[in-house]
Design a protein around this motif. Structure first.
Motif, PDB file in Angstrom:
ATOM      1  N   ARG A  12       0.863  -1.182   0.000  1.00 39.06           N
ATOM      2  CA  ARG A  12       0.000   0.000   0.000  1.00 39.06           C
ATOM      3  C   ARG A  12       0.893   1.224   0.000  1.00 39.06           C
ATOM      4  O   ARG A  12       1.692   1.426   0.922  1.00 39.06           O
ATOM      5  N   GLY A  13       0.773   2.062  -1.012  1.00 40.45           N
ATOM      6  CA  GLY A  13       1.597   3.252  -1.081  1.00 40.45           C
ATOM      7  C   GLY A  13       3.068   2.902  -1.191  1.00 40.45           C
ATOM      8  O   GLY A  13       3.460   2.026  -1.957  1.00 40.45           O
ATOM      9  N   THR A  14       3.889   3.577  -0.401  1.00 40.75           N
ATOM     10  CA  THR A  14       5.332   3.334  -0.401  1.00 40.75           C
ATOM     11  C   THR A  14       5.781   2.938   1.005  1.00 40.75           C
ATOM     12  O   THR A  14       5.026   3.057   1.972  1.00 40.75           O
ATOM     13  N   ILE A  15       7.019   2.492   1.105  1.00 37.87           N
ATOM     14  CA  ILE A  15       7.556   2.144   2.423  1.00 37.87           C
ATOM     15  C   ILE A  15       7.540   3.356   3.336  1.00 37.87           C
ATOM     16  O   ILE A  15       7.220   3.267   4.525  1.00 37.87           O
ATOM     17  N   ALA A  16       7.873   4.515   2.778  1.00 40.26           N
ATOM     18  CA  ALA A  16       7.939   5.734   3.578  1.00 40.26           C
ATOM     19  C   ALA A  16       6.556   6.294   3.899  1.00 40.26           C
ATOM     20  O   ALA A  16       6.384   6.988   4.905  1.00 40.26           O
ATOM     21  N   PHE A  17       5.567   5.995   3.044  1.00 38.96           N
ATOM     22  CA  PHE A  17       4.213   6.513   3.249  1.00 38.96           C
ATOM     23  C   PHE A  17       3.216   5.440   2.823  1.00 38.96           C
ATOM     24  O   PHE A  17       2.656   5.470   1.722  1.00 38.96           O
ATOM     25  N   PRO A  18       2.992   4.438   3.707  1.00 44.62           N
ATOM     26  CA  PRO A  18       2.187   3.258   3.352  1.00 44.62           C
ATOM     27  C   PRO A  18       0.677   3.514   3.386  1.00 44.62           C
ATOM     28  O   PRO A  18      -0.047   2.992   4.234  1.00 44.62           O
ATOM     29  N   MET A  19       0.214   4.323   2.468  1.00 41.44           N
ATOM     30  CA  MET A  19      -1.214   4.627   2.348  1.00 41.44           C
ATOM     31  C   MET A  19      -1.589   4.625   0.868  1.00 41.44           C
ATOM     32  O   MET A  19      -0.854   5.139   0.034  1.00 41.44           O
ATOM     33  N   PHE A  35     -15.377 -11.129   0.268  1.00 45.24           N
ATOM     34  CA  PHE A  35     -15.022 -11.062   1.677  1.00 45.24           C
ATOM     35  C   PHE A  35     -13.512 -11.269   1.824  1.00 45.24           C
ATOM     36  O   PHE A  35     -12.939 -12.195   1.268  1.00 45.24           O
ATOM     37  N   HIS A  36     -12.888 -10.376   2.572  1.00 42.06           N
ATOM     38  CA  HIS A  36     -11.446 -10.426   2.764  1.00 42.06           C
ATOM     39  C   HIS A  36     -11.097  -9.650   4.022  1.00 42.06           C
ATOM     40  O   HIS A  36     -11.956  -9.053   4.660  1.00 42.06           O
ATOM     41  N   TRP A  37      -9.840  -9.673   4.381  1.00 43.53           N
ATOM     42  CA  TRP A  37      -9.371  -8.884   5.523  1.00 43.53           C
ATOM     43  C   TRP A  37      -7.906  -8.555   5.297  1.00 43.53           C
ATOM     44  O   TRP A  37      -7.237  -9.156   4.469  1.00 43.53           O
ATOM     45  N   HIS A  38      -7.426  -7.563   5.997  1.00 44.63           N
ATOM     46  CA  HIS A  38      -6.027  -7.168   5.875  1.00 44.63           C
ATOM     47  C   HIS A  38      -5.597  -6.476   7.155  1.00 44.63           C
ATOM     48  O   HIS A  38      -6.430  -6.076   7.980  1.00 44.63           O
ATOM     49  N   THR A  39      -4.300  -6.340   7.322  1.00 41.72           N
ATOM     50  CA  THR A  39      -3.768  -5.752   8.554  1.00 41.72           C
ATOM     51  C   THR A  39      -3.925  -4.235   8.581  1.00 41.72           C
ATOM     52  O   THR A  39      -3.851  -3.619   9.635  1.00 41.72           O
ATOM     53  N   GLU A  40      -4.122  -3.626   7.398  1.00 37.59           N
ATOM     54  CA  GLU A  40      -4.248  -2.163   7.341  1.00 37.59           C
ATOM     55  C   GLU A  40      -5.626  -1.702   7.796  1.00 37.59           C
ATOM     56  O   GLU A  40      -6.607  -2.454   7.763  1.00 37.59           O
ATOM     57  N   GLU A  89     -15.004   6.094  -2.282  1.00 36.57           N
ATOM     58  CA  GLU A  89     -13.556   6.176  -2.209  1.00 36.57           C
ATOM     59  C   GLU A  89     -13.105   5.555  -0.903  1.00 36.57           C
ATOM     60  O   GLU A  89     -13.875   5.499   0.071  1.00 36.57           O
ATOM     61  N   SER A  90     -11.885   5.078  -0.888  1.00 35.97           N
ATOM     62  CA  SER A  90     -11.386   4.486   0.353  1.00 35.97           C
ATOM     63  C   SER A  90      -9.903   4.796   0.525  1.00 35.97           C
ATOM     64  O   SER A  90      -9.168   4.967  -0.452  1.00 35.97           O
ATOM     65  N   LEU A  91      -9.518   4.874   1.782  1.00 36.21           N
ATOM     66  CA  LEU A  91      -8.119   5.018   2.160  1.00 36.21           C
ATOM     67  C   LEU A  91      -7.716   3.759   2.912  1.00 36.21           C
ATOM     68  O   LEU A  91      -8.381   3.360   3.870  1.00 36.21           O
ATOM     69  N   VAL A  92      -6.647   3.122   2.466  1.00 32.24           N
ATOM     70  CA  VAL A  92      -6.131   1.931   3.129  1.00 32.24           C
ATOM     71  C   VAL A  92      -4.700   2.248   3.554  1.00 32.24           C
ATOM     72  O   VAL A  92      -3.866   2.613   2.718  1.00 32.24           O
ATOM     73  N   PHE A  93      -4.444   2.130   4.860  1.00 31.73           N
ATOM     74  CA  PHE A  93      -3.108   2.525   5.334  1.00 31.73           C
ATOM     75  C   PHE A  93      -2.642   1.640   6.482  1.00 31.73           C
ATOM     76  O   PHE A  93      -3.440   1.092   7.254  1.00 31.73           O
ATOM     77  N   ASP A  94      -1.337   1.524   6.570  1.00 35.85           N
ATOM     78  CA  ASP A  94      -0.690   0.714   7.601  1.00 35.85           C
ATOM     79  C   ASP A  94      -0.737   1.461   8.933  1.00 35.85           C
ATOM     80  O   ASP A  94      -0.309   2.623   8.999  1.00 35.85           O
TER      81      ASP A  94
END
Length: 300
Positions: A12-19, A35-40, A89-94
């Motif tokens: 997701r995004g970059t290592i420096a900005f994981p969004m 149906f799914h899941w993720h750590t973000e 719209e959605s934002l997915v971030f670490d």
């Protein structure tokens, strides 16, 4: 990708900005949110129309302007019968973006990431300050003004401050009280993701959940609004769509690679879920792509 814990794992995004920011239109033919899941964390904002999504073990009806906030490891998804036609719209971030070692935020974020705590929030109209924070967050990520990364992280901290000071989170013991649905459902979905291209029987799916076939069918439909085999078949068809768009394999080879040994049955299911044939789906997608490049080539 699925990691060793059975979770969805993709950059997701970059290592420096994981969004990552996503803009979604549910009316397009290739839209699908199984149906799914993720750590973000994932924040969803409906822009137009009505949208129904399942998160955890509940159904959330959203309309234009509504938000839905999901923490780590929350199962979510929709189906064609209930989701509605909308743009969102959605934002997915670490969550590591807001984990500061040795400071007060770290223990809370750690518990969220590990699943001890969670939140599924649908802010109400009587929370204007909270809604404004979320509006600001999406605007920052979409417009990307100079230095937006700093303001984005600062706004997420404000959002999390609102959640924590009002204790809008729950402990997983309460969340899993209802027959441990998340645990067994993850096992079933992980089996499907790993072996969708192989023969899978109802008994195998039920066994992965630890249930009898009869009980498994009833509770799977209760949670997902699909029968187990409907979910499996739709997952296979969506994988076939990916291969039709990305590869040069024949339709017959793609059907076989996605677990179908009967071409007529594959085409029948494809038409049911996508309202077109596999070959027409590929041709239409290729035509749209050619049109896109032609417009860009002449500067439109």
């Amino acid at each position: 990708m699925i990691n060793s814990k059975g979770q969805e794992s993709r950059p997701r995004g970059t290592i420096a900005f994981p969004m990552e920011y996503y803009s979604i239109d549910t009316s397009v033919p290739d839209y699908d949110l199984p149906f799914h899941w993720h750590t973000e964390f994932e924040f969803i904002h409906v822009l137009r129309g009505d949208y129904t999504i399942f998160a955890g073990t509940k159904e959330y009806a959203l309309k234009a302007g509504d938000f839905l906030l999901l923490s780590s490891n929350v199962i979510h998804g929709d189906n064609e019968e209930s989701r509605g036609i909308c743009a969102y719209e959605s934002l997915v971030f670490d969550p590591s973006m807001i984990r500061i070692p040795n400071y007060l935020t770290e223990p809370f974020i750690e518990k969220i990431s590990e699943g001890e705590l969670y939140f599924i929030l649908q802010p109400k109209i009587d929370e204007p300050d909270f809604i404004q924070l979320l509006m600001d967050l999406f605007l920052l990520v979409k417009t990307k003004p100079v230095g937006y990364e700093w303001d984005t992280v600062a706004t997420i901290f404000k959002v999390m401050g609102y959640i924590t000071t009002r204790r809008l989170f729950e402990r997983n013991e309460h969340y899993l009280k209802d027959d441990g649905k998340l645990i067994w459902l993850k096992c079933v979905m992980n089996l499907i993701k790993q072996k969708y291209n192989q023969p899978l029987t109802l008994d195998q799916l039920a066994s992965s959940a630890g249930f009898s076939s009869k009980y498994f069918c009833r509770i799977f439909h209760e949670v997902t609004h699909y029968t187990p085999m409907e979910y499996l078949n739709q997952y296979r068809i969506n994988k076939a769509c990916e291969l039709l768009l990305d590869g040069n394999e024949t339709v017959e080879d793609i059907a076989y690679c996605c677990g179908f040994n009967d071409m007529s049955y594959f085409i029948k299911l494809f038409k049911r879920y996508k309202n077109t044939t596999p070959l027409r789906y590929r041709n239409d997608a290729s035509a749209k792509k050619r049109g896109y490049y032609m417009l860009h080539a002449i500067g439109i």
